[in-house]
Design a protein around this motif. Structure first.
Motif, PDB file in Angstrom:
ATOM      1  N   GLU A   1       0.823  -1.190   0.000  1.00 16.34           N
ATOM      2  CA  GLU A   1       0.000   0.000   0.000  1.00 16.34           C
ATOM      3  C   GLU A   1       0.864   1.249   0.000  1.00 16.34           C
ATOM      4  OE1 GLU A   1      -1.002   1.129   4.557  1.00 16.34           O
ATOM      5  OE2 GLU A   1      -2.111  -0.559   3.763  1.00 16.34           O
ATOM      6  N   GLY A   2       0.284   2.323  -0.503  1.00 17.97           N
ATOM      7  CA  GLY A   2       0.928   3.630  -0.463  1.00 17.97           C
ATOM      8  C   GLY A   2       2.372   3.665  -0.886  1.00 17.97           C
TER       9      GLY A   2
ATOM     10  N   LYS B   1      -5.721   5.428   0.737  1.00 11.53           N
ATOM     11  CA  LYS B   1      -4.441   5.164   1.404  1.00 11.53           C
ATOM     12  C   LYS B   1      -3.667   4.023   0.751  1.00 11.53           C
ATOM     13  CE  LYS B   1      -5.852   2.008   5.076  1.00 11.53           C
ATOM     14  NZ  LYS B   1      -5.847   1.804   6.518  1.00 11.53           N
ATOM     15  N   TYR B   2      -4.339   3.214  -0.069  1.00 13.43           N
ATOM     16  CA  TYR B   2      -3.664   2.112  -0.760  1.00 13.43           C
ATOM     17  C   TYR B   2      -3.066   2.537  -2.096  1.00 13.43           C
ATOM     18  CZ  TYR B   2      -6.223  -0.703   2.624  1.00 13.43           C
ATOM     19  OH  TYR B   2      -6.735  -1.227   3.775  1.00 13.43           O
TER      20      TYR B   2
END
Length: 75
Positions: A10-11, A58-59
């Motif tokens: 993620e991110g 946020k991913y």
């Protein structure tokens, strides 16, 4: 040993994929749900992706702009 799973993909941790093949990985993310497998995912409206498919902002990978990098260097 690090745990594996969604946290590591993620991110900011997605940078490794975008550095190697940015066009291919962008297309992959556009067409693939992170949690629920589904054909035709790219046609699902964003609000459904965010609610039903848990594809939260946020991913997403957000590359730093050059101006942000310069601001950090100047401080």
């Amino acid at each position: 040993m690090e745990p594996t799973g969604l946290c590591n993909a993620e991110g900011k941790n997605l940078k490794r994929y975008y550095d190697k093949c940015p066009e291919r990985y962008s297309k992959y993310r556009e067409n693939t749900s992170i949690l629920i497998p589904m054909i035709g995912y790219k046609y699902v409206p964003l609000f459904l992706k965010r609610t039903i498919f848990f594809d939260f902002k946020k991913y997403e990978y957000k590359p730093k702009s050059e101006s942000e990098d310069e601001g950090v260097k100047n401080e």
